[in-house]
Design a protein around this motif. Structure first.
Motif, short mmCIF file in Angstrom:
data_model
loop_
_atom_site.label_atom_id
_atom_site.label_comp_id
_atom_site.label_asym_id
_atom_site.label_seq_id
_atom_site.Cartn_x
_atom_site.Cartn_y
_atom_site.Cartn_z
N TYR A 1 0.83 -1.21 0.00
CA TYR A 1 0.00 0.00 0.00
C TYR A 1 0.87 1.26 0.00
CZ TYR A 1 -3.05 3.66 1.89
OH TYR A 1 -3.71 4.85 2.10
N TYR A 2 1.87 1.27 0.85
CA TYR A 2 2.72 2.46 0.93
C TYR A 2 3.69 2.54 -0.25
CZ TYR A 2 0.92 4.00 5.36
OH TYR A 2 0.09 4.50 6.35
N ALA A 3 4.03 1.40 -0.84
CA ALA A 3 4.86 1.46 -2.03
C ALA A 3 4.12 2.15 -3.17
CB ALA A 3 5.28 0.05 -2.45
N GLN A 4 2.80 1.94 -3.25
CA GLN A 4 2.01 2.61 -4.26
C GLN A 4 1.99 4.12 -4.04
OE1 GLN A 4 0.47 1.50 -6.93
NE2 GLN A 4 0.81 -0.69 -6.68
N GLU A 5 2.17 4.56 -2.81
CA GLU A 5 2.22 5.98 -2.49
C GLU A 5 3.63 6.53 -2.53
OE1 GLU A 5 -0.49 7.80 -2.04
OE2 GLU A 5 -1.72 6.04 -2.40
N GLY A 6 4.59 5.69 -2.88
CA GLY A 6 5.96 6.17 -3.01
C GLY A 6 6.84 5.94 -1.80
N TYR A 7 6.38 5.22 -0.80
CA TYR A 7 7.18 4.93 0.39
C TYR A 7 7.76 3.53 0.27
CZ TYR A 7 4.64 8.95 2.22
OH TYR A 7 4.11 10.21 2.40
N TRP A 8 8.93 3.47 -0.29
CA TRP A 8 9.56 2.18 -0.54
C TRP A 8 10.24 1.59 0.68
CZ3 TRP A 8 12.02 1.17 -5.94
CH2 TRP A 8 11.08 1.44 -6.93
N GLY A 9 10.56 2.39 1.65
CA GLY A 9 11.29 1.90 2.82
C GLY A 9 10.42 1.70 4.04
N THR A 10 9.16 1.38 3.86
CA THR A 10 8.24 1.21 4.98
C THR A 10 8.65 0.04 5.86
OG1 THR A 10 6.42 2.10 3.66
CG2 THR A 10 5.83 0.83 5.61
N GLN A 11 8.69 0.30 7.19
CA GLN A 11 9.01 -0.73 8.17
C GLN A 11 7.77 -1.02 9.01
OE1 GLN A 11 11.98 -2.33 8.29
NE2 GLN A 11 12.60 -1.08 6.50
N TYR A 43 6.50 5.99 -8.31
CA TYR A 43 6.65 4.84 -9.20
C TYR A 43 5.71 3.72 -8.78
CZ TYR A 43 8.42 0.40 -10.88
OH TYR A 43 8.54 -0.85 -11.44
N THR A 44 4.98 3.19 -9.76
CA THR A 44 4.30 1.91 -9.62
C THR A 44 4.57 1.12 -10.89
OG1 THR A 44 2.20 2.61 -10.62
CG2 THR A 44 2.45 2.97 -8.24
N ASP A 63 15.11 -1.34 -20.08
CA ASP A 63 14.62 -0.35 -19.12
C ASP A 63 14.96 -0.85 -17.72
OD1 ASP A 63 12.15 -1.86 -17.96
OD2 ASP A 63 11.83 -1.94 -20.12
N SER A 64 15.43 0.05 -16.89
CA SER A 64 15.81 -0.30 -15.52
C SER A 64 15.27 0.73 -14.56
CB SER A 64 17.34 -0.39 -15.40
OG SER A 64 17.94 0.84 -15.73
N VAL A 65 14.88 0.25 -13.40
CA VAL A 65 14.35 1.09 -12.33
C VAL A 65 15.18 0.82 -11.08
CG1 VAL A 65 12.32 1.68 -10.96
CG2 VAL A 65 12.03 0.91 -13.32
N TYR A 66 15.74 1.87 -10.52
CA TYR A 66 16.60 1.68 -9.35
C TYR A 66 16.55 2.92 -8.47
CZ TYR A 66 19.82 4.49 -12.18
OH TYR A 66 20.38 5.49 -12.94
N ILE A 67 16.98 2.76 -7.23
CA ILE A 67 17.01 3.86 -6.26
C ILE A 67 18.45 4.35 -6.13
CG2 ILE A 67 16.66 4.49 -3.84
CD1 ILE A 67 14.37 2.56 -3.72
N ASP A 68 18.62 5.65 -6.20
CA ASP A 68 19.95 6.23 -6.10
C ASP A 68 19.80 7.65 -5.57
OD1 ASP A 68 22.62 6.53 -6.21
OD2 ASP A 68 22.83 6.26 -8.38
N HIS A 96 15.08 6.19 -10.13
CA HIS A 96 15.64 6.59 -11.42
C HIS A 96 15.21 5.58 -12.48
CE1 HIS A 96 18.73 9.57 -9.86
NE2 HIS A 96 18.24 9.02 -8.76
N PHE A 97 14.86 6.11 -13.67
CA PHE A 97 14.54 5.28 -14.81
C PHE A 97 15.65 5.47 -15.85
CE2 PHE A 97 9.72 6.14 -14.07
CZ PHE A 97 9.77 5.35 -12.93
N ASP A 98 16.16 4.38 -16.38
CA ASP A 98 17.07 4.42 -17.53
C ASP A 98 16.42 3.60 -18.64
OD1 ASP A 98 18.89 5.95 -16.20
OD2 ASP A 98 20.22 4.30 -15.68
N ILE A 99 16.10 4.28 -19.74
CA ILE A 99 15.37 3.63 -20.85
C ILE A 99 16.19 3.80 -22.12
CG2 ILE A 99 13.24 3.60 -22.17
CD1 ILE A 99 11.88 4.89 -19.71
#
Length: 841
Positions: free
Chosen positions: A165-175, A241-242, A270-275, A284-287
């Motif tokens: 749920y929080y990843a959909q809102e952009g919170y990738w590091g939810t604990q 990102y979703t 295409d690659s999706v990564y956090i930096d 970040h998107f690299d296409i």
């Protein structure tokens, strides 16, 4: 020999000391214990009894059934039967420990005992560390109910749901920390507490492209559409990102290239990564793309066409030699366009349902295309049967009379589209839920059509509103009940009142409005849209209006006695009859209506409009209208044109005048669901003789119908940004600086709106607008470019039970002239909030 004796002796000792077997599997380790076996060789036993211990909340029969051990069946001991039974019980996820014992009986019988330790059951759960709205959303997603066994799988599923749920809102590091504690009310249950730390929002920081030579990164980011880079000026854009939106963005990117001639576009990677990006962690998107050549059209040829010439078909296709190939344009112009100007519509609108076209696109040279079309026209199809389903309240006759597809007629795709529009305009069915099912029969050259209808929850509504109309008006309260699918016939049938007789498409309306300033209004109207089975409408209406200000300073209506007091009382009794019908010429979007209206006034204290006493007015209005809009609440396409002429008949002792009005509005979808609407209105009022000129029924601009109803001696024109009501409208002034109303007016409106929510329960349509208009004392002073302007924003909210409510907040760019020596008029640079009930279109 000695060794053999020792081995036999050892085996004998083992058989003597061991007498029964116990097999148990724990949750943390799979262990098998064997104690006192009588015989280690596998042997079959008949199950005489199965018993259970350790069960607290579950059913014993369910546990035994899950194990697969049944009385009367045989099992092999030692063997896999016992271990398989334990595994099957574990699969229920209800137990943390399972052990199975057996006791050998005389003969070949055995008693089985299943000992279990149950998983803890859930009492309740709480979500901590998040806002209330998020808790509500999470509870809708987390599948936890009281009494559910709390297993590792259940915990993991709930945890993953929260993180997703929080990843959909952009919170990738939810604990998420799960705390388990005993339930205070029931010691056999536990409570779960989910402590959530959503962390920082991880936004999309960079979208990078490689391999793009013809378009810049900026242009490709724009075409990506669904996700934007996080920048401070993009307040209303989504930067999260979703996976679903990323895939949609890749598809949009490919379509952008194809619409610009690059048919061979490929996304190589295409690659999706956090930096880190400028000291901020982000996605970040690299296409990487391979564009290929940009193709242009060289030759277009047709084969098999006899109805239309090559030139006509090429014109409909919309491509000429040397044009860049546009994939979307090609598909639309070949198969379907909203205006029915595509190739397929040319054939299908004149009956060629079985028409078929296939294209052969060949690459010539490096970047040219030769396009060849093979057409099979076949025979003209005739409509055999037309049916419909889904109308539970609305009678079949109401649906049938709005069908443009009639059995026996030649098939026409445009007739199907028109039927969908006509049924949607009724307001009884959701436009999106009207689905035609076309069933062709090539052998007989006929077609059956069935329309699936999705009836709305309720086309009837009750409107109630209140507000403040300004210092001169006070509090406004209005209530109205509208029965938009009424049935007079069912009023007299047994069971017709359930609770209201409905189904014949008739409209019945009852309304009342009062204000704190002494205004009351009561009105009734009834409309039969199809009189005696013909497309002729009959309407009747009655109303009573009372304006009673008592004794107060008469600042707006008695210039001769400026500053004096008067008993201002005005009564109006009004009755009207209207007769309208649809027209087939110039096309079937036209209609005409004739309205005969009688007004009786009882006037006191409004001397500039009428002399004190009684006055009568009998008018005839003729209207001609063309309406091709697709929706009465929020049109997305189409236009509406109206021209009317009204005459107050020159009867002795009756008021006399004539009016001409015209209005034109156009609606067009720009991008997605974003709609741009423009409206132009003009009006003129004249008199048969100079001797009967008065200030009665002149034009005033500003406000809404709720405010204007109490100014019923005027002809009020809605306009946002200006308050309306007595003394608050746009009007020319007389020699005493009083508003007298205009004999001519012009009004212009531009509106940009977006239907944000469209459902049966709610429609929410925010919009931005610019309105401009003015009134003039005659044609000599008329200037269509001399206008008072306002700009702002608003929203229309439609609820089935309450109808349509229009809220606007307008900023005046121009002010009005002072109304009198004691009034300064409306100032520019001020905001004005207005609300109204009913559709503006």
């Amino acid at each position: 020999m000695t060794h053999i004796k020792h081995l036999c002796f050892s085996i004998a000792i083992i058989f003597i000391t061991l007498g029964s077997i116990q097999i148990s599997y724990g949750q943390d380790s799979n262990r098998i214990q064997i104690e006192n076996p009588e015989n280690l060789m596998p042997r079959e036993y008949e199950i005489r009894e199965v018993s259970v211990t350790g069960l607290v909340t579950g059913r014993e029969s369910y546990l035994i059934s899950s194990s697969g051990l049944r009385v009367g069946e045989t099992i092999t001991i030692p063997g896999d039967d016992i271990s398989n039974a334990i595994k099957q019980i574990y699969r229920t996820s209800l137990f943390s420990d399972v052990q199975i014992f057996y006791e050998r009986l005389s003969g070949d019988g055995v008693n089985i005992q299943i000992a279990v330790e149950e998983q803890p059951r859930l009492g309740q759960y709480e979500i901590e560390g998040v806002r209330r709205s998020h808790r509500r959303d999470l509870r809708e997603r987390i599948n936890l109910v009281s009494g559910l066994a709390v297993t590792n799988s259940v915990r993991s599923q709930a945890l993953n749901t929260i993180k997703r749920y929080y990843a959909q809102e952009g919170y990738w590091g939810t604990q998420v920390e799960i705390v388990e504690q005993p339930n205070e009310a029931n010691p056999n249950r536990v409570d779960l507490i989910f402590n959530v730390d959503r962390g920082e929002r991880t936004k999309v920081r960079e979208i990078n492209f490689e391999g793009n030579e013809h378009f810049s990164d900026r242009r490709l980011r724009k075409s990506f559409g669904t996700i934007k880079q996080d920048r401070w000026w993009r307040i209303f854009k989504r930067h999260v990102y979703t996976e679903e939106e990323f895939e949609e963005g890749i598809a949009n990117l490919k379509q952008f290239y194809r619409d610009n001639g690059f048919r061979d576009i490929r996304v190589l990677s295409d690659s999706v990564y956090i930096d880190d990006w400028r000291s901020k962690e982000g996605v970040h998107f690299d296409i990487t793309v391979s564009e290929g050549p940009q193709y242009k059209v060289r030759n277009i040829s047709w084969d098999g066409n006899t109805v239309y010439s090559d030139e006509q078909l090429t014109q409909a296709l919309g491509f000429q030699r040397g044009d860049i190939f546009n994939a979307t344009k090609f598909d639309q112009n070949l198969n379907f366009r909203q205006d029915d100007a595509d190739v397929s519509s040319l054939y299908q609108n004149i009956g060629y349902l079985f028409f078929n076209v296939s294209e052969d696109i060949r690459v010539v040279g490096e970047d040219s295309l030769d396009i060849h079309f093979e057409i099979v026209e076949n025979e003209i199809a005739t409509i055999r049967n037309v049916t419909f389903t889904g109308n539970t309240k609305t009678h079949d006759d109401v649906v049938r009379r709005n069908l443009r597809t009639v059995p026996g007629n030649t098939y026409s795709r445009s007739a199907i589209v028109r039927t969908i529009r006509e049924l949607g305009q009724l307001g009884y069915f959701t436009p999106e839920g009207i689905t035609p099912d076309v069933r062709p029969n090539p052998e007989e050259r006929t077609v059956d059509i069935e329309f699936g209808l999705d009836e709305t929850q309720g086309s009837d509504n009750f409107e109630f509103s209140g507000g403040f109309g300004g210092r001169q008006i006070g509090v406004i309260l209005a209530a109205r009940v509208n029965f938009n699918n009424f049935s007079v016939q069912r009023m007299f049938e047994p069971g017709g009142w359930d609770p209201i007789p409905t189904g014949d498409g008739q409209r019945l309306s009852l309304g009342v409005q009062v204000t704190g300033s002494g205004f009351q209004s009561y009105n009734f109207s009834f409309t039969e849209p199809w009189l005696r089975g013909r497309p002729t409408s009959l309407g009747v209406s009655l109303s009573y209006d009372l304006l009673n200000y008592g004794r107060q300073r008469n600042r707006f209506f008695s210039p001769v006695q400026q500053g004096s007091t008067a008993n201002q009382r005005n009564e109006l009794i009004s009755a009207s009859v209207s007769l309208g019908r649809r027209l087939q010429w110039p096309d079937d979007f036209f209609s005409q209506r004739t309205v005969l209206t009688y007004n009786h006034f009882n006037v006191a204290g409004f001397g500039q409009i009428f002399d004190d006493g009684r006055a009568d007015l009998l008018t005839v209005r003729q209207e001609l209208e063309r309406n091709s809009t697709d929706n009465p609440i929020s049109p997305s396409t189409g236009s509406k044109f109206n021209i009317s002429g009204e005459i107050a008949l020159p009867i002795p002792s009756f008021a006399q005048f004539y009016k001409l009005k015209t209005s034109y509005q156009h609606h067009a979808t720009i991008v997605g669901r974003l709609v741009l609407s423009s409206t132009v209105d003009y009006g003129y009022m004249g008199y048969f003789t100079e001797s009967n000129r008065s200030n009665f029924q002149r034009f005033f601009l500003g406000g809404t119908e709720l405010q204007q109803r109490q100014s019923f001696t005027n002809d009020n024109i809605n306009m946002r940004g200006f308050p309306g009501g007595i003394g608050g409208q746009i009007s020319p002034l007389d020699d005493f600086r009083n508003q007298i109303g205009g004999r001519a007016f012009s009004k212009y409106s531009l509106e940009l709106r977006y239907p944000a929510v469209r459902s049966e329960q709610l429609q929410l349509i925010p919009y931005a607008f610019v309105d401009a208009g003015n009134t003039f004392d005659g044609m000599t002073s008329f200037d269509p470019f001399n206008v008072k302007r306002a700009a702002g924003f608003g929203a229309r909210i439609f609820l089935p039970i309450l109808g349509l409510v229009d809220l606007s907040y307008g900023y005046r760019l121009d002010g009005t002239d002072p109304h009198s020596q004691n009034q300064s008029g409306l100032q520019a640079g001020e905001w004005e909030f207005l609300f109204n009930i009913g559709a503006p279109f």
